[in-house]
Motif scaffolding. Sequence first.
Motif, PDB file in Angstrom:
ATOM      1  N   THR A  52     -36.961 -27.361   3.746  1.00 28.22           N
ATOM      2  CA  THR A  52     -36.626 -28.786   3.655  1.00 28.22           C
ATOM      3  C   THR A  52     -37.903 -29.603   3.867  1.00 28.22           C
ATOM      4  O   THR A  52     -38.890 -29.077   4.389  1.00 28.22           O
ATOM      5  N   PRO A  53     -37.895 -30.879   3.477  1.00 22.43           N
ATOM      6  CA  PRO A  53     -39.108 -31.695   3.616  1.00 22.43           C
ATOM      7  C   PRO A  53     -39.502 -31.893   5.080  1.00 22.43           C
ATOM      8  O   PRO A  53     -38.664 -31.747   5.977  1.00 22.43           O
ATOM      9  N   ILE A  54     -40.777 -32.259   5.288  1.00 24.29           N
ATOM     10  CA  ILE A  54     -41.190 -32.437   6.693  1.00 24.29           C
ATOM     11  C   ILE A  54     -40.782 -33.794   7.242  1.00 24.29           C
ATOM     12  O   ILE A  54     -40.918 -34.048   8.420  1.00 24.29           O
ATOM     13  N   PHE A  55     -40.308 -34.707   6.404  1.00 24.66           N
ATOM     14  CA  PHE A  55     -39.741 -35.916   6.998  1.00 24.66           C
ATOM     15  C   PHE A  55     -38.391 -36.244   6.386  1.00 24.66           C
ATOM     16  O   PHE A  55     -38.068 -35.805   5.284  1.00 24.66           O
ATOM     17  N   GLU A  56     -37.603 -36.977   7.160  1.00 28.28           N
ATOM     18  CA  GLU A  56     -36.226 -37.319   6.801  1.00 28.28           C
ATOM     19  C   GLU A  56     -35.993 -38.759   7.235  1.00 28.28           C
ATOM     20  O   GLU A  56     -36.790 -39.309   8.006  1.00 28.28           O
ATOM     21  N   LEU A  89     -40.938 -37.769  11.206  1.00 28.84           N
ATOM     22  CA  LEU A  89     -41.411 -36.404  10.987  1.00 28.84           C
ATOM     23  C   LEU A  89     -40.424 -35.480  11.695  1.00 28.84           C
ATOM     24  O   LEU A  89     -39.998 -35.780  12.814  1.00 28.84           O
ATOM     25  N   ARG A  90     -40.120 -34.362  11.058  1.00 29.29           N
ATOM     26  CA  ARG A  90     -39.083 -33.457  11.587  1.00 29.29           C
ATOM     27  C   ARG A  90     -39.444 -32.929  12.982  1.00 29.29           C
ATOM     28  O   ARG A  90     -40.447 -32.243  13.146  1.00 29.29           O
ATOM     29  N   PRO A  91     -38.625 -33.272  14.008  1.00 28.83           N
ATOM     30  CA  PRO A  91     -38.921 -32.729  15.342  1.00 28.83           C
ATOM     31  C   PRO A  91     -38.271 -31.367  15.578  1.00 28.83           C
ATOM     32  O   PRO A  91     -38.653 -30.634  16.487  1.00 28.83           O
ATOM     33  N   SER A  96     -32.118 -31.055   9.933  1.00 35.55           N
ATOM     34  CA  SER A  96     -32.533 -31.087   8.529  1.00 35.55           C
ATOM     35  C   SER A  96     -31.734 -30.088   7.693  1.00 35.55           C
ATOM     36  O   SER A  96     -31.361 -30.366   6.557  1.00 35.55           O
ATOM     37  N   ILE A  97     -31.493 -28.922   8.282  1.00 37.57           N
ATOM     38  CA  ILE A  97     -30.772 -27.882   7.532  1.00 37.57           C
ATOM     39  C   ILE A  97     -29.352 -28.364   7.231  1.00 37.57           C
ATOM     40  O   ILE A  97     -28.857 -28.226   6.105  1.00 37.57           O
ATOM     41  N   LEU A  98     -28.694 -28.971   8.220  1.00 38.39           N
ATOM     42  CA  LEU A  98     -27.327 -29.458   7.983  1.00 38.39           C
ATOM     43  C   LEU A  98     -27.331 -30.573   6.944  1.00 38.39           C
ATOM     44  O   LEU A  98     -26.473 -30.620   6.061  1.00 38.39           O
ATOM     45  N   ARG A  99     -28.321 -31.466   7.032  1.00 37.24           N
ATOM     46  CA  ARG A  99     -28.416 -32.537   6.021  1.00 37.24           C
ATOM     47  C   ARG A  99     -28.515 -31.923   4.619  1.00 37.24           C
ATOM     48  O   ARG A  99     -27.770 -32.284   3.707  1.00 37.24           O
ATOM     49  N   ALA A 100     -29.413 -30.949   4.448  1.00 32.19           N
ATOM     50  CA  ALA A 100     -29.622 -30.325   3.130  1.00 32.19           C
ATOM     51  C   ALA A 100     -28.383 -29.549   2.695  1.00 32.19           C
ATOM     52  O   ALA A 100     -27.970 -29.599   1.529  1.00 32.19           O
TER      53      ALA A 100
END
Length: 434
Positions: A52-56, A89-91, A96-100
Amino acid sequence: MLYMKKRTSPKGLFDILPYGAKESWQTSHLWHEIEDVIRTITQQYNFQEIRTPIFEYADTFCVGIGSTSDIVSKEMYLFSDKKERSLALRPEGTSSILRAFFERNLTHLAKVHKLFYIAPMFRYEKPQKGRYRQHHQFGVEVLGSPSYEQDAEVIDLLFSFYQKLGIKGLCVELNSVGDAHSRELYKKALFSYLSPKKASLSKDSQRRMEENILRILDSKDLGDREILQNAPSILDYLSPECKEHFSGVESTLRALNIPYKVHPHIVRGLDYYNQTVFEITASDLGAQNAIGAGGRYDGFAKMFSGQDIPGIGFGTGLERVVQTMVAQNCPFREKNAPFVFFAPMNPSCRKLLIPMAKALRLKNIPVDIDLKSYKIQELLRRADQIGASFAVILGENEEKEKVIRCKQMSSRKETVLPLTNILSYLEQAWEERS
Ligand code: HAM
């Protein structure tokens, strides 16, 4: 001519270098070995990679981690884009995984999803050994499986990963934070216990009594730790279902021969957990001794999609993994060296050797060729430096006589071969290497 001022990286960051690193754990080939083991072990347990991207959008991280957590309240790298949208930035990986997972509609493609990632994370923390502002995590997330055996499988994967790397002194610390109802009952009991002692607690813990009392259990303050010694245990407040789940995790871990200790003060610093939580510590890591951690997060998926999909996973900091391996003298394999080093001694020899190097590379034989110097001493020194097995030397005389010199670097034995035979000679040596 304008010279640029010498730049430094921001505090709490480091580079991973091919050589010349300040500390050996910052050397890239050590990281490759760990990454190879990650790919092998995830295949053995049938986990698939997700990137996944490094920012969300910042709120992706706020919903589940919790607004009172250190990560959200103090440590996120927040910024706005040109349209004033708030990004972070992804902490950590789970959000992120759930978002994707929901955005890309993976739900209906399987009943159980076993995902893994290797990714940089960013937290504005006070830098110290084992704690950085960018760190890398190997993480897994299993979505769709509510069983306690799943918890044990995830812990087993993490434990086996460390074992494969040769890490010793491992300790699995296990707890259950129950379901929402069990936690409410426990919070009340903890509040009653701590209230008369409030004035003796650290300032941070006094604040946490109002905001999120469970976080006090995580306090590193020595005074707090003493007070907490006689605090009630959350395990005494679990509902019968949660108790059954927890004892199922324990019995499966025993069946898998995974040593563990129940530690009722582990609550983890992220709000999304319920039921099983765990941390794995290793000796020789210093103050930041949690090398990996995770837990179950049923209910978290609902915040993203309304769908009730159970989840469990872990994250392990690769900096801490490499540092532990270095501190414990774990065996690292040798750095990959080229098998052959071509040493052309004039421009026309160089022209001849370049296609030969390519021919060997096409056969998957690692080759380096010097394209800078024509001095034999320099060339041989370089062959030694890079650890090549053979140095192949071609100069004016050899070119005239249509021969080539092939030096085995370990024995220093030199063979003179017809130029036309060199490729098959090296191919055979490659086949026969031990
Ligand atoms: P976490 O405990 O915040 O959990 O981080 C997981 C691991 O990342 C830690 O055990 C540690 O090894 C490493 N780590 C964390 N912060 C730093 C840092 N500043 N510098 C170096 N290493 C660090 C999570 O992030 C959860 N998402 C884990 C998870 C996945 N739970 C369920 N699924």
